[in-house]
Design an enzyme around this catalytic site. Structure first.
Site, PDB file in Angstrom:
ATOM      1  N   SER A 230      -1.441  11.240   4.885  1.00  0.00           N
ATOM      2  CA  SER A 230      -1.742  11.649   3.250  1.00  0.00           C
ATOM      3  C   SER A 230      -2.622  11.306   3.373  1.00  0.00           C
ATOM      4  O   SER A 230      -2.965  10.318   4.511  1.00  0.00           O
ATOM      5  CB  SER A 230      -0.611  10.003   2.853  1.00  0.00           C
ATOM      6  OG  SER A 230      -1.032   8.665   2.307  1.00  0.00           O
ATOM      7  N   LYS A 231      -3.646  11.418   2.161  1.00  0.00           N
ATOM      8  CA  LYS A 231      -4.463  10.730   2.403  1.00  0.00           C
ATOM      9  C   LYS A 231      -5.579   9.739   3.313  1.00  0.00           C
ATOM     10  O   LYS A 231      -6.127   9.466   3.373  1.00  0.00           O
ATOM     11  CB  LYS A 231      -5.461  11.198   1.223  1.00  0.00           C
ATOM     12  CG  LYS A 231      -4.981  13.000   0.858  1.00  0.00           C
ATOM     13  CD  LYS A 231      -6.518  12.647  -0.449  1.00  0.00           C
ATOM     14  CE  LYS A 231      -5.848  14.069  -0.999  1.00  0.00           C
ATOM     15  NZ  LYS A 231      -5.202  14.943  -1.860  1.00  0.00           N
ATOM     16  N   ARG A 232      -4.165   8.880   3.350  1.00  0.00           N
ATOM     17  CA  ARG A 232      -4.600   7.756   3.364  1.00  0.00           C
ATOM     18  C   ARG A 232      -4.943   7.324   5.024  1.00  0.00           C
ATOM     19  O   ARG A 232      -5.816   7.225   5.352  1.00  0.00           O
ATOM     20  CB  ARG A 232      -3.450   6.533   2.989  1.00  0.00           C
ATOM     21  CG  ARG A 232      -3.810   5.811   1.876  1.00  0.00           C
ATOM     22  CD  ARG A 232      -2.557   4.672   1.375  1.00  0.00           C
ATOM     23  NE  ARG A 232      -0.952   5.130   2.189  1.00  0.00           N
ATOM     24  CZ  ARG A 232      -0.627   4.574   2.281  1.00  0.00           C
ATOM     25  NH1 ARG A 232      -0.805   4.061   3.938  1.00  0.00           N
ATOM     26  NH2 ARG A 232       0.572   5.428   3.104  1.00  0.00           N
ATOM     27  N   HIS A 233      -4.267   8.599   5.788  1.00  0.00           N
ATOM     28  CA  HIS A 233      -4.622   8.617   7.376  1.00  0.00           C
ATOM     29  C   HIS A 233      -5.634   9.843   7.372  1.00  0.00           C
ATOM     30  O   HIS A 233      -6.617   9.593   8.641  1.00  0.00           O
ATOM     31  CB  HIS A 233      -3.605   9.299   7.412  1.00  0.00           C
ATOM     32  CG  HIS A 233      -1.989   8.234   7.423  1.00  0.00           C
ATOM     33  ND1 HIS A 233      -0.913   9.035   6.543  1.00  0.00           N
ATOM     34  CD2 HIS A 233      -1.100   7.250   8.314  1.00  0.00           C
ATOM     35  CE1 HIS A 233      -0.063   7.925   6.430  1.00  0.00           C
ATOM     36  NE2 HIS A 233      -0.358   6.708   7.466  1.00  0.00           N
ATOM     37  N   GLY A 234      -6.337  10.159   6.564  1.00  0.00           N
ATOM     38  CA  GLY A 234      -7.390  11.125   6.620  1.00  0.00           C
ATOM     39  C   GLY A 234      -6.983  12.361   5.838  1.00  0.00           C
ATOM     40  O   GLY A 234      -6.577  13.069   5.285  1.00  0.00           O
TER      41      GLY A 234
END
Ligand code: GLU
Length: 467
Positions: A230-234
């Protein structure tokens, strides 16, 4: 005939996980001379947007995942859209009600069910009225997943479920069954987060007496903490990677490798259609490795021929609104090809290509601070530059060999060390100290650019020392 579909909900960007799902469906269809269909699942009006639909379609097209049928939109196939099929759903909701397999339910303001009936509850028409599917709580629902094997669900664990919301819009588990049936879908390949939905979908197939497609639920793409990417990872969207200058060939190659065991590493997925088989899909979660993707991109970038690469680069410049540079490159296409061919050795993405090659295309670049400090402040610099100008003025043919010969002659004069000589000239013609090979760079820049850049640095030094 084998028929597959990709059925995204237009509620955000095109996630790379979705593209991989689409890719596996596409490969499976092509392998079997079947059809691949795009269906936009846009019944959730609040969350769906046209903008997201556009992004999904553009992303799929960019990735080369074309679909084989759909409504004609001026000579090409559009997607099917669930929002355009509400009448069909209505008809089959009514069918289930007539057969006593579904019923109306009324909810009060506190969300308590206060009334149910097989007839439309006219007297409650101002309340919230839904239609629910009647679940037969006996026994189990099972199916054979092409990846996970036999899957069983207990029917007593689920309650009658809503198939038509109070706003008149049917739910996903209902529309998906109607559409997959009427679109004659034979195989459903999708993320494993949908396994639990399969129970309700199979119940509906059985209620209608329809054939049940084969299901294959594939593991989700994970971040390095093993949670769904998800966006938390990039960045996770196709647009993100495209903006970052990842080639579509590299992105698709990388996504194909995520879960597909194939005897190759660097390839064009369109060449591998015949190798695709559900048996080669892994049931293990796969971790998205940004570095590996970038590395693969570098490989693809260096494998392309000059024309392909320059076209990719021009498209990317257009996509990222670098119009001035793009126009310059189009006007100076032969020169530009030579530039990118020498620059690509040291970079992996189109964005890096832009940064690395930029000073070949503009004449009024800034000199790197490091270059000014280490070279332009030296007492020998002006003599070195003047000498270089004289030498290069007398050279007609800027072949790599000739350029090398001249540079070695300048170094032989021992105005300063050989390293200082080469670095000073490198900085003078390209503004920085890390560039493609010096001899090739000067050969590619050519006489006019080299001389005007040497004269420019001469002026810069004189101004600088005046201060
Ligand atoms: N619209 C659903 C989704 O985006 C489709 C799931 C399916 O393939 O059945 O997840």
């Amino acid at each position: 005939m084998i028929r597959l579909r990709f059925a995204p909900s237009p509620t955000g960007s095109m996630h790379v996980g979705g593209v991989r799902t689409a890719l596996f469906n596409w490969l499976f269809a092509k392998k079997n001379n079947g059809k691949f269909i795009l269906r936009i699942e846009d019944t959730d009006k609040e969350r769906s947007s046209k903008e997201s639909e556009r992004e999904i379609i553009n992303s799929l097209k960019w990735c080369g995942l074309d679909w084989d049928e759909g409504p004609d939109i001026g000579g090409e196939y559009g997607p099917y859209r669930q929002s355009e099929r509400l009448d069909i759903y209505k008809k089959y909701i009514n069918f289930l009600i007539e057969k006593n397999m579904a019923y109306y339910a009324v909810y009060d303001k506190n969300n308590n069910e206060i009334y149910t009936s097989n007839n439309y509850p006219e007297k409650y028409k101002n309340e919230s009225i839904v239609v629910k599917f009647r679940v037969n709580k006996n026994g189990i629902t099972e199916y054979n997943d092409l990846l996970k094997g036999n899957i069983k669900f207990r029917n007593d664990l689920i309650d009658d479920f809503i198939i038509l919301r109070s706003n008149g819009i049917p739910v996903y588990n209902f529309t998906v069954v109607i559409d997959d049936h009427f679109m004659k879908i034979t195989h459903v390949i999708r993320g494993e987060d949908h396994i639990s939905n399969t129970q309700k979908q199979i119940m509906l197939y059985k209620a209608f007496g329809w054939d049940i497609p084969e299901f294959m639920h594939i593991p989700l793409i994970l971040g390095n903490d093993r949670k769904p990417l998800s966006k938390r990872h990039g960045g996770t969207s196709v647009e993100y990677f495209r903006k970052e200058g990842i080639l579509k060939d590299a992105l698709m190659n990388y996504l194909a490798l995520l879960g597909w065991t194939i005897n190759d590493e660097i390839f064009d997925y369109k060449d591998k259609i015949n190798d695709f088989s559900p048996d080669n899909i892994s049931n293990k979660g796969v971790i998205f490795d940004y570095d590996k993707l970038e590395w693969l991109c570098g490989k693809h970038l260096r494998l392309m021929d000059a024309d392909q690469l320059i076209n990719e680069y021009i498209d990317w410049l257009k996509y990222t609104d670098n119009h001035v540079l793009k126009d310059y490159i189009i006007k100076n296409i032969e020169y530009s090809k030579k530039v990118i061919l020498i620059c690509r050795e040291k970079i992996n993405t189109l964005k890096q290509l832009k940064d690395f090659s930029y000073n070949f295309f503009i004449d009024d670049f800034d000199y790197e601070e490091k270059y000014i400090e280490k070279y332009l402040k030296k007492e020998w610099i002006i003599e070195l530059i003047k000498t270089s100008i004289e030498k290069f003025e007398n050279l007609e043919d800027f072949s790599i060999e000739n350029v090398e010969k001249i540079l070695r002659e300048i170094a032989e004069l021992k105005i300063t060390s050989k390293k200082n000589t080469f670095q000073s000239i490198r900085g003078a013609v390209l503004g920085k100290l890390v560039t493609p090979g010096l001899f090739e760079s000067i050969a590619v820049l050519g006489k006019d650019r080299v001389l005007s850049r040497l004269r420019r640095v001469e002026v810069f030094i004189n101004e600088y020392f005046k201060k």
